[in-house]
Write an enzyme that holds these catalytic residues in place. Structure first.
Site, PDB file in Angstrom:
ATOM      1  N   TYR A  92     -13.695  -3.121  10.073  1.00 13.45           N
ATOM      2  CA  TYR A  92     -12.333  -2.570  10.187  1.00 13.45           C
ATOM      3  C   TYR A  92     -11.778  -2.760  11.600  1.00 13.45           C
ATOM      4  O   TYR A  92     -10.621  -3.146  11.778  1.00 13.45           O
ATOM      5  CB  TYR A  92     -12.398  -1.088   9.821  1.00 13.45           C
ATOM      6  CG  TYR A  92     -11.085  -0.349   9.760  1.00 13.45           C
ATOM      7  CD1 TYR A  92     -10.236  -0.474   8.666  1.00 13.45           C
ATOM      8  CD2 TYR A  92     -10.711   0.527  10.782  1.00 13.45           C
ATOM      9  CE1 TYR A  92      -9.042   0.239   8.597  1.00 13.45           C
ATOM     10  CE2 TYR A  92      -9.525   1.244  10.717  1.00 13.45           C
ATOM     11  CZ  TYR A  92      -8.701   1.098   9.623  1.00 13.45           C
ATOM     12  OH  TYR A  92      -7.525   1.809   9.561  1.00 13.45           O
ATOM     13  N   SER A 113      -4.704  -0.143  14.269  1.00  9.58           N
ATOM     14  CA  SER A 113      -5.365   1.167  14.317  1.00  9.58           C
ATOM     15  C   SER A 113      -5.965   1.369  15.702  1.00  9.58           C
ATOM     16  O   SER A 113      -6.307   0.396  16.392  1.00  9.58           O
ATOM     17  CB  SER A 113      -6.500   1.202  13.284  1.00  9.58           C
ATOM     18  OG  SER A 113      -7.339   2.329  13.492  1.00  9.58           O
ATOM     19  N   ALA A 165     -10.838  -6.358  12.058  1.00  5.97           N
ATOM     20  CA  ALA A 165      -9.597  -6.688  11.335  1.00  5.97           C
ATOM     21  C   ALA A 165      -8.381  -6.109  12.056  1.00  5.97           C
ATOM     22  O   ALA A 165      -7.354  -6.780  12.206  1.00  5.97           O
ATOM     23  CB  ALA A 165      -9.667  -6.142   9.907  1.00  5.97           C
ATOM     24  N   LYS A 166      -8.499  -4.860  12.535  1.00  4.42           N
ATOM     25  CA  LYS A 166      -7.340  -4.219  13.173  1.00  4.42           C
ATOM     26  C   LYS A 166      -7.047  -4.835  14.547  1.00  4.42           C
ATOM     27  O   LYS A 166      -5.891  -4.880  14.976  1.00  4.42           O
ATOM     28  CB  LYS A 166      -7.570  -2.706  13.279  1.00  4.42           C
ATOM     29  CG  LYS A 166      -7.574  -1.981  11.921  1.00  4.42           C
ATOM     30  CD  LYS A 166      -6.329  -2.294  11.106  1.00  4.42           C
ATOM     31  CE  LYS A 166      -6.077  -1.288  10.000  1.00  4.42           C
ATOM     32  NZ  LYS A 166      -4.932  -1.685   9.146  1.00  4.42           N
ATOM     33  N   GLY A 170       0.829  -1.208   0.000  1.00  6.97           N
ATOM     34  CA  GLY A 170       0.000   0.000   0.000  1.00  6.97           C
ATOM     35  C   GLY A 170       0.857   1.248   0.000  1.00  6.97           C
ATOM     36  O   GLY A 170       0.513   2.248   0.630  1.00  6.97           O
ATOM     37  N   ALA A 171       1.977   1.190  -0.734  1.00 10.30           N
ATOM     38  CA  ALA A 171       2.981   2.260  -0.640  1.00 10.30           C
ATOM     39  C   ALA A 171       2.865   3.306  -1.740  1.00 10.30           C
ATOM     40  O   ALA A 171       3.756   4.142  -1.893  1.00 10.30           O
ATOM     41  CB  ALA A 171       4.386   1.647  -0.626  1.00 10.30           C
ATOM     42  N   ARG A 222       0.714   5.660  -1.749  1.00 11.18           N
ATOM     43  CA  ARG A 222       0.339   6.941  -1.132  1.00 11.18           C
ATOM     44  C   ARG A 222       0.237   6.802   0.386  1.00 11.18           C
ATOM     45  O   ARG A 222       0.414   5.714   0.934  1.00 11.18           O
ATOM     46  CB  ARG A 222      -0.969   7.472  -1.721  1.00 11.18           C
ATOM     47  CG  ARG A 222      -2.145   6.514  -1.628  1.00 11.18           C
ATOM     48  CD  ARG A 222      -3.262   7.003  -2.541  1.00 11.18           C
ATOM     49  NE  ARG A 222      -4.339   6.035  -2.697  1.00 11.18           N
ATOM     50  CZ  ARG A 222      -5.444   6.013  -1.960  1.00 11.18           C
ATOM     51  NH1 ARG A 222      -5.602   6.872  -0.986  1.00 11.18           N
ATOM     52  NH2 ARG A 222      -6.371   5.114  -2.189  1.00 11.18           N
ATOM     53  N   ASP A 247      -2.212  -7.475  -5.657  1.00 11.34           N
ATOM     54  CA  ASP A 247      -3.311  -7.423  -4.685  1.00 11.34           C
ATOM     55  C   ASP A 247      -2.890  -8.314  -3.522  1.00 11.34           C
ATOM     56  O   ASP A 247      -2.728  -9.529  -3.688  1.00 11.34           O
ATOM     57  CB  ASP A 247      -4.587  -7.953  -5.345  1.00 11.34           C
ATOM     58  CG  ASP A 247      -5.777  -7.995  -4.383  1.00 11.34           C
ATOM     59  OD1 ASP A 247      -5.584  -7.786  -3.175  1.00 11.34           O
ATOM     60  OD2 ASP A 247      -6.892  -8.260  -4.872  1.00 11.34           O
ATOM     61  N   VAL A 248      -2.713  -7.731  -2.342  1.00 17.47           N
ATOM     62  CA  VAL A 248      -2.207  -8.516  -1.210  1.00 17.47           C
ATOM     63  C   VAL A 248      -3.178  -9.613  -0.770  1.00 17.47           C
ATOM     64  O   VAL A 248      -2.792 -10.533  -0.051  1.00 17.47           O
ATOM     65  CB  VAL A 248      -1.842  -7.624   0.007  1.00 17.47           C
ATOM     66  CG1 VAL A 248      -0.709  -6.667  -0.337  1.00 17.47           C
ATOM     67  CG2 VAL A 248      -3.056  -6.869   0.543  1.00 17.47           C
TER      68      VAL A 248
HETATM   69  P1  NAP Z   1      -4.598   5.191   2.026  1.00 13.60           P
HETATM   70  O1  NAP Z   1      -4.096   6.591   1.824  1.00 13.60           O
HETATM   71  O2  NAP Z   1      -5.997   4.863   1.641  1.00 13.60           O
HETATM   72  O3  NAP Z   1      -3.585   4.195   1.281  1.00 13.60           O
HETATM   73  C1  NAP Z   1      -3.799   2.808   1.293  1.00 13.60           C
HETATM   74  C2  NAP Z   1      -3.067   2.191   0.126  1.00 13.60           C
HETATM   75  O4  NAP Z   1      -3.291   0.755   0.163  1.00 13.60           O
HETATM   76  C3  NAP Z   1      -3.575   2.695  -1.236  1.00 13.60           C
HETATM   77  O5  NAP Z   1      -2.500   3.029  -2.081  1.00 13.60           O
HETATM   78  C4  NAP Z   1      -4.364   1.497  -1.741  1.00 13.60           C
HETATM   79  O6  NAP Z   1      -4.407   1.378  -3.156  1.00 13.60           O
HETATM   80  C5  NAP Z   1      -3.565   0.333  -1.174  1.00 13.60           C
HETATM   81  N1  NAP Z   1      -4.324  -0.908  -1.220  1.00 13.60           N
HETATM   82  C6  NAP Z   1      -5.647  -1.085  -0.945  1.00 13.60           C
HETATM   83  N2  NAP Z   1      -6.000  -2.354  -1.144  1.00 13.60           N
HETATM   84  C7  NAP Z   1      -4.891  -3.017  -1.558  1.00 13.60           C
HETATM   85  C8  NAP Z   1      -4.620  -4.353  -1.923  1.00 13.60           C
HETATM   86  N3  NAP Z   1      -5.596  -5.278  -1.903  1.00 13.60           N
HETATM   87  N4  NAP Z   1      -3.374  -4.697  -2.297  1.00 13.60           N
HETATM   88  C9  NAP Z   1      -2.404  -3.761  -2.344  1.00 13.60           C
HETATM   89  N5  NAP Z   1      -2.575  -2.468  -1.999  1.00 13.60           N
HETATM   90  C10 NAP Z   1      -3.821  -2.098  -1.611  1.00 13.60           C
HETATM   91  O7  NAP Z   1      -4.472   4.734   3.551  1.00 13.60           O
HETATM   92  P2  NAP Z   1      -3.561   5.294   4.765  1.00 13.60           P
HETATM   93  O8  NAP Z   1      -4.373   6.257   5.506  1.00 13.60           O
HETATM   94  O9  NAP Z   1      -2.208   5.644   4.289  1.00 13.60           O
HETATM   95  O10 NAP Z   1      -3.516   3.965   5.676  1.00 13.60           O
HETATM   96  C11 NAP Z   1      -2.455   3.012   5.590  1.00 13.60           C
HETATM   97  C12 NAP Z   1      -2.678   1.952   6.645  1.00 13.60           C
HETATM   98  O11 NAP Z   1      -2.752   2.550   7.930  1.00 13.60           O
HETATM   99  C13 NAP Z   1      -3.969   1.158   6.464  1.00 13.60           C
HETATM  100  O12 NAP Z   1      -3.774  -0.185   6.846  1.00 13.60           O
HETATM  101  C14 NAP Z   1      -4.913   1.849   7.424  1.00 13.60           C
HETATM  102  O13 NAP Z   1      -5.960   1.004   7.822  1.00 13.60           O
HETATM  103  C15 NAP Z   1      -3.964   2.192   8.557  1.00 13.60           C
HETATM  104  N6  NAP Z   1      -4.421   3.292   9.402  1.00 13.60           N
HETATM  105  C16 NAP Z   1      -4.654   4.551   8.892  1.00 13.60           C
HETATM  106  C17 NAP Z   1      -5.082   5.574   9.742  1.00 13.60           C
HETATM  107  C18 NAP Z   1      -5.351   6.965   9.256  1.00 13.60           C
HETATM  108  O14 NAP Z   1      -5.832   7.790  10.076  1.00 13.60           O
HETATM  109  N7  NAP Z   1      -5.083   7.319   8.013  1.00 13.60           N
HETATM  110  C19 NAP Z   1      -5.278   5.295  11.101  1.00 13.60           C
HETATM  111  C20 NAP Z   1      -5.035   4.018  11.575  1.00 13.60           C
HETATM  112  C21 NAP Z   1      -4.606   3.024  10.723  1.00 13.60           C
HETATM  113  P3  NAP Z   1      -5.609   2.046  -3.997  1.00 13.60           P
HETATM  114  O15 NAP Z   1      -5.360   3.496  -3.946  1.00 13.60           O
HETATM  115  O16 NAP Z   1      -5.456   1.460  -5.371  1.00 13.60           O
HETATM  116  O17 NAP Z   1      -6.873   1.619  -3.312  1.00 13.60           O
END
Ligand code: NAP
Length: 253
Positions: free
Chosen positions: A154, A142, A157-158, A13-14, A16, A63-64
Site C-alpha cells: 500500500y 495517503s 502504491a500510494k 470507489g464512491a 462508501r 473494476d478500475v
Molecule cells: P473504503 O471505505 O474501503 O472504500 C473504498 C471503495 O473502493 C469501496 O466502495 C470499494 O468497493 C471500492 N473499490 C475497491 N476496489 C475497487 C475496484 N477495483 N474498482 C472499483 N471500486 C473499488 O475506503 P476509504 O477509507 O473511503 O478510502 C478511499 C481512498 O482513500 C482509498 O484510495 C484509500 O486508500 C485512501 N485513503 C484512506 C484513508 C483512511 O484513513 N480511510 C487514509 C489515506 C488514504 P468494495 O466495497 O466493493 O470493496
C-alpha cells in the site's frame, strides 16, 4: 454552489467512505457525478443521496483494474451524462501484511486497484479533458506513502501515485488539465475500521488513540477529504497542479 461551473465528474470507489462523501460534495458544488464502484447496486445510497438533494448522479459498476471495464464505463458516462472532465481516483483496497507474510496476490491486488486503476481511469478520461481543453484529476495518496509497518504494498502504491500525479501534471498541463493528489492521514471509514478489526482493537479505542497523536486532536472524517478535493477540482484552482496535499490534522515528516 461554489464557483464551479456545472461539469461531469467521475468518482471511483464512491459507494462508501471518502468516495461517497466526495461524490456528494461535488454534486452539491454543481457537478453531474458518475458514482463508480465495483458493484453498481452498491452505488444506490450515494446516488439517492445526491438525487434527493436535487443533484444529478449515475451509478456505474466497474473494476478500475480492468481495462475493458474502464473503457466501457468512461464511454457510458460520456454518453449518459456528458464528457467527464473531472476524475477522482479514489477506489482502494488494503491487503496489509508484514513483508515476510505478504503474498503475491496481496501485492498484485493493491498495485492493480491503486496504480493500474488510476492509470487506466486517467488514460480513458483524459481524452475528454484534452478535447475540452479543461480537466481536473485528483488521486488519493495517503500518509502511508511515507512508510507504514505492514503496508509495503500500500505504501509503495500510494508513493507511486505521487510520482504519477506529478508526471500527469507535466504532460496534461498544456491542455488545461490540473492533476493533484490528496494524502489523507487517519480518516474514519470502513477501511480504518477494518484495520482496527485486523489488529483486534476496538474501533472507538483505535480512533481515540489515533486522535491523541494528531495535532488537531481528532481523526479525520470523509467530509474533510471531500472539502479539499472540492477545492482542487474548482475552476479557481487552475494554477495548482502536481501537488500533494496532506489532509492529516497536522504536518507529517
Ligand atoms: P473504503 O471505505 O474501503 O472504500 C473504498 C471503495 O473502493 C469501496 O466502495 C470499494 O468497493 C471500492 N473499490 C475497491 N476496489 C475497487 C475496484 N477495483 N474498482 C472499483 N471500486 C473499488 O475506503 P476509504 O477509507 O473511503 O478510502 C478511499 C481512498 O482513500 C482509498 O484510495 C484509500 O486508500 C485512501 N485513503 C484512506 C484513508 C483512511 O484513513 N480511510 C487514509 C489515506 C488514504 P468494495 O466495497 O466493493 O470493496
Amino acid at each position: 454552489m461554489t464557483d464551479t461551473q456545472a461539469r461531469v465528474a467521475i468518482v471511483t470507489g464512491a459507494a462508501r467512505g471518502i468516495g461517497a462523501a466526495t461524490a456528494v460534495r461535488l454534486a452539491a458544488d454543481g457537478h453531474a457525478v458518475a458514482v463508480l464502484d465495483l458493484d453498481e447496486g452498491a452505488c444506490k445510497d450515494t446516488v439517492e443521496q445526491i438525487r434527493g438533494a436535487g443533484g444529478t448522479a449515475l451509478a456505474v459498476g466497474a473494476d478500475v483494474a480492468d481495462s475493458g471495464a474502464v473503457t466501457a464505463a468512461v464511454a457510458r458516462v460520456a454518453e449518459e451524462l456528458g464528457p467527464p472532465v473531472v476524475l477522482v481516483n479514489n477506489a482502494g483496497v488494503l491487503r496489509d501484511n508484514l513483508l515476510f507474510k505478504m503474498s503475491d496476490d496481496d501485492w498484485d491486488t493493491v498495485m492493480g486497484v491503486h496504480l493500474r486503476g488510476a492509470f487506466l481511469m486517467s488514460r480513458a478520461a483524459q481524452v475528454h479533458m484534452t478535447a475540452a481543453r479543461y480537466g481536473r484529476i485528483v488521486n488519493l495518496s495517503s500518509s502511508s506513502a511515507l512508510g507504514n509497518r505492514g503496508q509495503a504494498n500500500y505504501s509503495a502504491a500510494k508513493a507511486g501515485l505521487q510520482g504519477f500525479t506529478k508526471t500527469l501534471a507535466i504532460e496534461l498541463g498544456p491542455f488545461g488539465v490540473t492533476v493533484n493528489a490528496v494524502a489523507p492521514g487517519f480518516i474514519a471509514t470502513d477501511m480504518t475500521a477494518a484495520t482496527a478489526a485486523r489488529m483486534k482493537v476496538d474501533f472507538e479505542a483505535f480512533r481515540t488513540a489515533a486522535a491523541e497523536r494528531i495535532p488537531v486532536r481528532r481523526v479525520g472524517e470523509p467530509a474533510d477529504v471531500a472539502h479539499t478535493i472540492s477545492f482542487l477540482v474548482s475552476e479557481g484552482a487552475g494554477f495548482v497542479s502536481g501537488q500533494v496535499v496532506y489532509v492529516a490534522g497536522g504536518p507529517l515528516n
